[in-house]
Enzyme design. Structure first.
Site, PDB file in Angstrom:
ATOM      1  N   TRP A  11      -0.089   0.558  -1.798  1.00 13.28           N
ATOM      2  CA  TRP A  11       1.303   0.938  -2.114  1.00 13.28           C
ATOM      3  C   TRP A  11       1.755   2.182  -1.352  1.00 13.28           C
ATOM      4  O   TRP A  11       2.908   2.584  -1.467  1.00 13.28           O
ATOM      5  CB  TRP A  11       1.439   1.159  -3.629  1.00 13.28           C
ATOM      6  CG  TRP A  11       1.585  -0.120  -4.396  1.00 13.28           C
ATOM      7  CD1 TRP A  11       1.141  -1.363  -4.012  1.00 13.28           C
ATOM      8  CD2 TRP A  11       2.237  -0.300  -5.657  1.00 13.28           C
ATOM      9  NE1 TRP A  11       1.475  -2.288  -4.963  1.00 13.28           N
ATOM     10  CE2 TRP A  11       2.142  -1.669  -5.990  1.00 13.28           C
ATOM     11  CE3 TRP A  11       2.878   0.563  -6.537  1.00 13.28           C
ATOM     12  CZ2 TRP A  11       2.671  -2.194  -7.167  1.00 13.28           C
ATOM     13  CZ3 TRP A  11       3.402   0.038  -7.716  1.00 13.28           C
ATOM     14  CH2 TRP A  11       3.302  -1.327  -8.013  1.00 13.28           C
ATOM     15  N   LYS A  12       0.857   2.833  -0.638  1.00 16.87           N
ATOM     16  CA  LYS A  12       1.206   4.053   0.105  1.00 16.87           C
ATOM     17  C   LYS A  12       1.958   5.031  -0.817  1.00 16.87           C
ATOM     18  O   LYS A  12       1.653   5.102  -2.002  1.00 16.87           O
ATOM     19  CB  LYS A  12       2.023   3.714   1.349  1.00 16.87           C
ATOM     20  CG  LYS A  12       1.417   2.557   2.148  1.00 16.87           C
ATOM     21  CD  LYS A  12       2.014   2.425   3.492  1.00 16.87           C
ATOM     22  CE  LYS A  12       1.504   1.151   4.153  1.00 16.87           C
ATOM     23  NZ  LYS A  12       1.623   1.156   5.568  1.00 16.87           N
ATOM     24  N   GLY A 169       3.254  -2.230   9.340  1.00 20.44           N
ATOM     25  CA  GLY A 169       4.656  -1.939   9.022  1.00 20.44           C
ATOM     26  C   GLY A 169       5.643  -2.281  10.119  1.00 20.44           C
ATOM     27  O   GLY A 169       6.798  -1.861  10.069  1.00 20.44           O
ATOM     28  N   SER A 203       1.209  -6.166   8.509  1.00 25.21           N
ATOM     29  CA  SER A 203       2.384  -7.051   8.413  1.00 25.21           C
ATOM     30  C   SER A 203       2.074  -8.428   7.835  1.00 25.21           C
ATOM     31  O   SER A 203       2.737  -9.408   8.196  1.00 25.21           O
ATOM     32  CB  SER A 203       3.076  -7.177   9.783  1.00 25.21           C
ATOM     33  OG  SER A 203       3.627  -5.929  10.152  1.00 25.21           O
ATOM     34  N   GLY A 224       0.346  -3.913   2.871  1.00 26.74           N
ATOM     35  CA  GLY A 224       1.166  -2.750   2.566  1.00 26.74           C
ATOM     36  C   GLY A 224       2.488  -3.173   1.929  1.00 26.74           C
ATOM     37  O   GLY A 224       2.558  -3.502   0.747  1.00 26.74           O
ATOM     38  N   GLY A 225       3.539  -3.218   2.737  1.00 27.40           N
ATOM     39  CA  GLY A 225       4.897  -3.460   2.244  1.00 27.40           C
ATOM     40  C   GLY A 225       5.025  -4.653   1.303  1.00 27.40           C
ATOM     41  O   GLY A 225       5.692  -4.568   0.267  1.00 27.40           O
TER      42      GLY A 225
HETATM   43  C1  PEP Z   1      -1.285  -1.074   5.443  1.00 29.60           C
HETATM   44  O1  PEP Z   1      -0.650  -0.027   5.368  1.00 29.60           O
HETATM   45  O2  PEP Z   1      -2.490  -1.088   5.153  1.00 29.60           O
HETATM   46  C2  PEP Z   1      -0.585  -2.287   5.860  1.00 29.60           C
HETATM   47  C3  PEP Z   1      -1.285  -3.313   6.195  1.00 29.60           C
HETATM   48  O3  PEP Z   1       0.788  -2.205   5.858  1.00 29.60           O
HETATM   49  P1  PEP Z   1       1.821  -3.417   6.118  1.00 29.60           P
HETATM   50  O4  PEP Z   1       1.287  -4.635   5.397  1.00 29.60           O
HETATM   51  O5  PEP Z   1       3.106  -2.949   5.564  1.00 29.60           O
HETATM   52  O6  PEP Z   1       1.849  -3.663   7.593  1.00 29.60           O
END
Ligand code: PEP
Length: 241
Positions: A11-12, A169, A203, A224-225
């Site tokens: 979730w950062k 991201g 992503s 992440g997102g």
């Molecule tokens: C992450 O920060 O570990 C990541 C994979 O981010 P995202 O899925 O948003 O690219």
């Protein structure tokens, strides 16, 4: 036999106490997904509340970073023991955002992974090349060097996440054959540590999850997102239904 899949959400720096509702939706969805382990790594401020909400469920809670020492005069830092005490089962170490914005080196990442193990947490160690390194054709060499220096060689209870920095991201992803090549290299590097899970991250979303997560030697994902919304996270998890 392939290791059991793990889908971990990073979730950062997102989420207030009210986000527990999103976690509850993930907990509810986990019952229909017996073939994989689900994990949510919220900001440190939410770990205790999330761990309490997830107690007795199939969803594990993880931290996003830890200090290498158990305690001390390190203002603003959190130790692996503190994460464990708050109810975490795992911790991400060496995320590219930590490496980039906090100057973390491979050696620091290795000591954090050892700290996680010391505290009884599962370390999720991140590695991955930059765009320039991929374009220069040195991605495999770079990641092998990161593995050599970031992963303690005596640790068997560890997860490794391959996260190309340029894919995090950005909406960009490597091709399935690039992921296959990298994960085969990492699997070979691990040797006898066959039970270690190799995650792909960068992503991942419901539209590309099937293509990326069914690649050989990909044992799950670090997301992440798309992990911030339960529906999206569970749609990715549905690859393992
Ligand atoms: C992450 O920060 O570990 C990541 C994979 O981010 P995202 O899925 O948003 O690219």
């Amino acid at each position: 036999m392939a290791p059991r899949a793990l889908l971990a959400g990073n979730w950062k720096m997102h989420g207030l106490q009210s986000a527990v509702g999103e976690l509850q939706k993930i907990i509810a969805g986990a019952d229909g997904l017996p073939k994989l382990d689900l994990m949510v790594c919220p900001p440190a401020t939410l770990i205790a509340a999330f761990a309490k909400a997830a107690r007795g469920s199939r969803v594990l809670i993880g931290g996003q970073d830890c200090h290498s020492l158990p305690a001390g005069a390190y203002t603003g830092d959190i130790s692996a023991e503190m994460l464990k005490d708050a109810g975490a089962a795992a911790v991400i170490v060496g995320h590219s955002e930590r490496r980039q914005y906090h100057g973390e080196t491979d050696e620091m990442v290795r000591t954090k992974a050892r700290a996680a193990h010391r505290a009884g947490l599962l370390p999720i160690i991140c590695v991955g090349e930059t765009r320039a390194e991929r374009q220069a054709g040195s991605a495999l060499m770079i990641v092998r060097a990161q593995l050599d220096r970031s992963v303690p060689d005596d640790l068997t209870e560890v997860v490794i996440a391959y996260e190309p920095v340029w894919a995090i991201g950005t909406g960009l992803t490597p091709t399935p054959s690039d992921v296959a090549e990298m994960h085969a290299t990492m699997r070979e590097w691990l040797g006898r540590r066959e039970a270690v899970r190799l995650l792909y991250g960068g992503s991942v979303n419901p539209a590309n999850a099937n293509e990326l997560l069914t690649v050989a030697n990909v044992d799950g994902a670090l997301v992440g997102g798309a992990s911030l919304k339960a529906e999206e996270f569970l749609a990715i998890a549905a690859v393992y239904r």
